[in-house]
Design an enzyme around this catalytic site. Structure first.
Site, PDB file in Angstrom:
ATOM      1  N   ASP A   1      37.137  -0.708  69.378  1.00  0.00           N
ATOM      2  CA  ASP A   1      38.350  -1.240  68.987  1.00  0.00           C
ATOM      3  C   ASP A   1      38.000  -2.395  68.055  1.00  0.00           C
ATOM      4  O   ASP A   1      37.616  -3.656  68.722  1.00  0.00           O
ATOM      5  CB  ASP A   1      39.161  -1.734  70.283  1.00  0.00           C
ATOM      6  CG  ASP A   1      40.671  -1.952  69.881  1.00  0.00           C
ATOM      7  OD1 ASP A   1      40.836  -2.458  68.693  1.00  0.00           O
ATOM      8  OD2 ASP A   1      41.360  -1.858  70.847  1.00  0.00           O
TER       9      ASP A   1
ATOM     10  N   TYR B   1      42.020  -3.216  76.231  1.00  0.00           N
ATOM     11  CA  TYR B   1      43.456  -3.580  75.844  1.00  0.00           C
ATOM     12  C   TYR B   1      44.207  -2.838  77.119  1.00  0.00           C
ATOM     13  O   TYR B   1      43.523  -1.701  77.392  1.00  0.00           O
ATOM     14  CB  TYR B   1      43.773  -2.822  74.620  1.00  0.00           C
ATOM     15  CG  TYR B   1      45.026  -2.806  74.258  1.00  0.00           C
ATOM     16  CD1 TYR B   1      46.119  -4.018  74.284  1.00  0.00           C
ATOM     17  CD2 TYR B   1      45.947  -1.852  74.053  1.00  0.00           C
ATOM     18  CE1 TYR B   1      47.420  -3.800  74.051  1.00  0.00           C
ATOM     19  CE2 TYR B   1      47.321  -1.552  73.699  1.00  0.00           C
ATOM     20  CZ  TYR B   1      48.181  -2.784  73.954  1.00  0.00           C
ATOM     21  OH  TYR B   1      49.187  -2.508  73.500  1.00  0.00           O
TER      22      TYR B   1
ATOM     23  N   ARG C   1      52.207  17.047  56.997  1.00  0.00           N
ATOM     24  CA  ARG C   1      51.278  16.461  58.202  1.00  0.00           C
ATOM     25  C   ARG C   1      49.783  16.337  57.747  1.00  0.00           C
ATOM     26  O   ARG C   1      49.148  15.184  58.438  1.00  0.00           O
ATOM     27  CB  ARG C   1      51.250  17.500  59.367  1.00  0.00           C
ATOM     28  CG  ARG C   1      51.035  16.762  60.550  1.00  0.00           C
ATOM     29  CD  ARG C   1      51.354  17.682  62.069  1.00  0.00           C
ATOM     30  NE  ARG C   1      50.538  18.733  61.862  1.00  0.00           N
ATOM     31  CZ  ARG C   1      50.703  20.098  62.003  1.00  0.00           C
ATOM     32  NH1 ARG C   1      52.045  20.331  61.789  1.00  0.00           N
ATOM     33  NH2 ARG C   1      49.913  20.733  62.236  1.00  0.00           N
TER      34      ARG C   1
ATOM     35  N   LYS D   1      48.466  -4.781  63.583  1.00  0.00           N
ATOM     36  CA  LYS D   1      48.266  -6.277  63.900  1.00  0.00           C
ATOM     37  C   LYS D   1      47.979  -6.813  62.517  1.00  0.00           C
ATOM     38  O   LYS D   1      49.066  -7.132  61.690  1.00  0.00           O
ATOM     39  CB  LYS D   1      47.278  -6.524  64.688  1.00  0.00           C
ATOM     40  CG  LYS D   1      47.144  -5.630  65.951  1.00  0.00           C
ATOM     41  CD  LYS D   1      48.567  -6.241  66.970  1.00  0.00           C
ATOM     42  CE  LYS D   1      48.394  -5.513  68.269  1.00  0.00           C
ATOM     43  NZ  LYS D   1      49.599  -5.453  68.766  1.00  0.00           N
TER      44      LYS D   1
HETATM   45  C1  LIG Z   1      42.889  -4.844  70.939  1.00  0.00           C
HETATM   46  C2  LIG Z   1      44.117  -3.999  70.667  1.00  0.00           C
HETATM   47  N1  LIG Z   1      44.183  -2.659  70.461  1.00  0.00           N
HETATM   48  C3  LIG Z   1      45.075  -1.784  70.427  1.00  0.00           C
HETATM   49  C4  LIG Z   1      46.492  -2.146  70.563  1.00  0.00           C
HETATM   50  C5  LIG Z   1      47.514  -1.159  70.553  1.00  0.00           C
HETATM   51  O1  LIG Z   1      48.106  -1.165  69.235  1.00  0.00           O
HETATM   52  P1  LIG Z   1      49.551  -0.600  68.966  1.00  0.00           P
HETATM   53  O2  LIG Z   1      50.585  -1.564  69.718  1.00  0.00           O
HETATM   54  O3  LIG Z   1      49.717  -0.430  67.758  1.00  0.00           O
HETATM   55  O4  LIG Z   1      49.535   0.641  69.584  1.00  0.00           O
HETATM   56  C6  LIG Z   1      46.415  -3.660  70.544  1.00  0.00           C
HETATM   57  C7  LIG Z   1      48.182  -4.010  70.764  1.00  0.00           C
HETATM   58  O5  LIG Z   1      48.280  -5.215  71.271  1.00  0.00           O
HETATM   59  C8  LIG Z   1      45.691  -4.588  70.937  1.00  0.00           C
HETATM   60  O6  LIG Z   1      45.881  -5.842  71.055  1.00  0.00           O
END
Ligand SMILES: Cc1ncc(COP(=O)(O)O)c(C=O)c1O
Length: 400
Positions: free
Chosen positions: A182, A110, A57, A207
């Site tokens: 983010d 998000y 872990r 992404k």
């Molecule tokens: C700007 C943004 N942050 C975070 C996330 C979350 O990522 P995950 O789908 O890997 O949980 C997304 C997913 O679409 C996103 O567009």
């Protein structure tokens, strides 16, 4: 002499300690790490937080290579890994708050980030205030004695507002507030968060870092001030990822800048074409001045990517369905950052549940595009045909 960022995408994380003399580190799968002597076991225990094999872990050499690479590229003191971007966001926040605290969250976050605040933090007695993404220095008025975190996402989800990050981090630090960003949109390529005062840079590596739409992965790179607390609290919450996924994250980094530059060039070509279309009210592409905060994009970013939105002049769900259903190169999917093009539509009323303080002031349907690595002539032809289908349905409705 320090090497350029472009070179780092090739060299980062490739210490011989991890690669064992080949180009890429082997995928080291482990739960149990075994020790032959008490001294070896003691050494591992003492150094367990410091990239020493201890227990699965805590990570293996594959994870250590990926963590090193992310830290070198983004520029912090260390990188924690999570099974997805959402876990990276929620665990980063949870690592720094307790009951009675208050956090400031950008209104254009998000959607699951908002849900986490409203459904989980609230239950724990942690209050969230949403703020307008373009509030800038005005954030000062919202800071309270118990404010612990200022959370940014720039550009914002779906509506793409770019934030004045350096101004906001300056104000936050005057009040001892930790700043989290983010940073998924820039993927750490076009925006260097630590140069602008961010304390923790979070990415859905799902992404662009992965880049091939086939792995879920999250990262949070922290500066010296926040690293120990982020690492230990995330560890206690059981956050870890498979070595195979860490390996794919690391492999994605090698072509990340190159892919992003191509996505960015393609998206600008398509965005400029959309600006010339009579059906389009405005294009929300951070590089275009019709996008709120585009001045901050030009000041702070060195590269864009493939994700942006445009707003139609009208709202007609049947016409939008005709547009979407017949696309050849754009599929509908709740993601972005892969090599392929994607399309999603949002009716203006859908923002009523997504925004509480910064409802976007447009009336038409918003279409979000992710521009992939296809030839832009093919993508433009596909969109042109889609807009023709859209127009036909509008015309039919006019003549009924
Ligand atoms: C700007 C943004 N942050 C975070 C996330 C979350 O990522 P995950 O789908 O890997 O949980 C997304 C997913 O679409 C996103 O567009």
């Amino acid at each position: 002499m320090s090497e350029s960022k472009t070179t780092k995408f090739v060299t980062a994380g490739r210490d011989k300690k991890w690669t064992k003399g080949v180009v890429n580190p082997p995928v080291q799968r482990a739960s149990t790490v075994v020790f032959n002597t008490v001294a070896e076991k003691q050494h591992a225990t003492i150094n367990r937080a410091n990239k020493t094999l201890f227990y699965g872990r805590r990570g293996t050499t594959t994870h250590f290579a990926f963590q090193d690479a992310m830290t070198e590229i983004e520029g912090g003191a260390g990188c924690a890994l999570y099974p997805c971007g959402t876990a990276a966001i929620s665990n980063s926040i949870l690592s720094f708050v307790e009951t009675g605290d208050h956090i400031l969250m950008v209104d254009t976050c998000y959607e699951p980030t908002r849900d986490f605040c409203d459904k989980i933090l609230k239950k724990m007695g942690i209050e969230t205030t949403y703020y307008d993404p373009v509030i800038g220095a005005g954030i000062r008025e919202l800071i309270r004695p118990n404010t612990k975190i200022l959370f940014l996402e720039s550009p914002g989800s779906i509506t793409m507002e770019v934030q004045d990050v350096p101004t906001m981090t300056r104000v936050a630090h005057e009040h001892d507030v930790i700043v989290m960003l983010d940073n998924t949109w820039s993927a750490g390529v076009g925006f260097s968060p630590f140069d602008f005062g961010v304390d923790i840079s979070i990415q859905a590596a799902t992404k662009y870092i992965i880049g091939h739409s086939d792995v879920m992965l999250g990262t949070a790179v922290a500066n010296e001030k926040c690293w120990d607390q982020l690492r230990e609290q995330s560890y206690l919450m059981g956050q870890c990822v498979s070595p195979d996924d860490a390996y794919l994250g690391l492999r994605g980094i090698r072509t990340l800048e190159l892919r992003l530059k191509q996505h960015a060039a393609n998206s600008l070509t398509v965005a400029n074409w959309l600006q010339s279309r009579p059906e389009v009210d405005h294009v929300r592409h951070p590089a275009l001045e019709t996008c709120p905060g585009s001045e901050y994009f030009h000041r702070d970013f060195s590269c864009g990517n493939g994700l942006f939105s445009f707003v139609l002049k009208t709202t007609c769900p049947q016409a939008t369905t005709a547009l979407l259903d017949g696309m050849k190169h754009f599929s509908m999917g709740y993601s972005w950052g892969g090599f392929e093009s994607l399309i999603l539509a949002n009716e203006p009323k859908s923002f009523h549940s997504l925004r509480t303080v910064a409802n976007p002031n447009f009336e038409g349907t918003l279409i979000r595009l992710h521009i992939g690595l296809e030839d832009t002539d093919d993508l433009i032809a596909d969109l042109a045909a889609g807009l023709e289908r859209y127009n036909s349905v509008l015309q039919e409705k006019l003549h009924v």
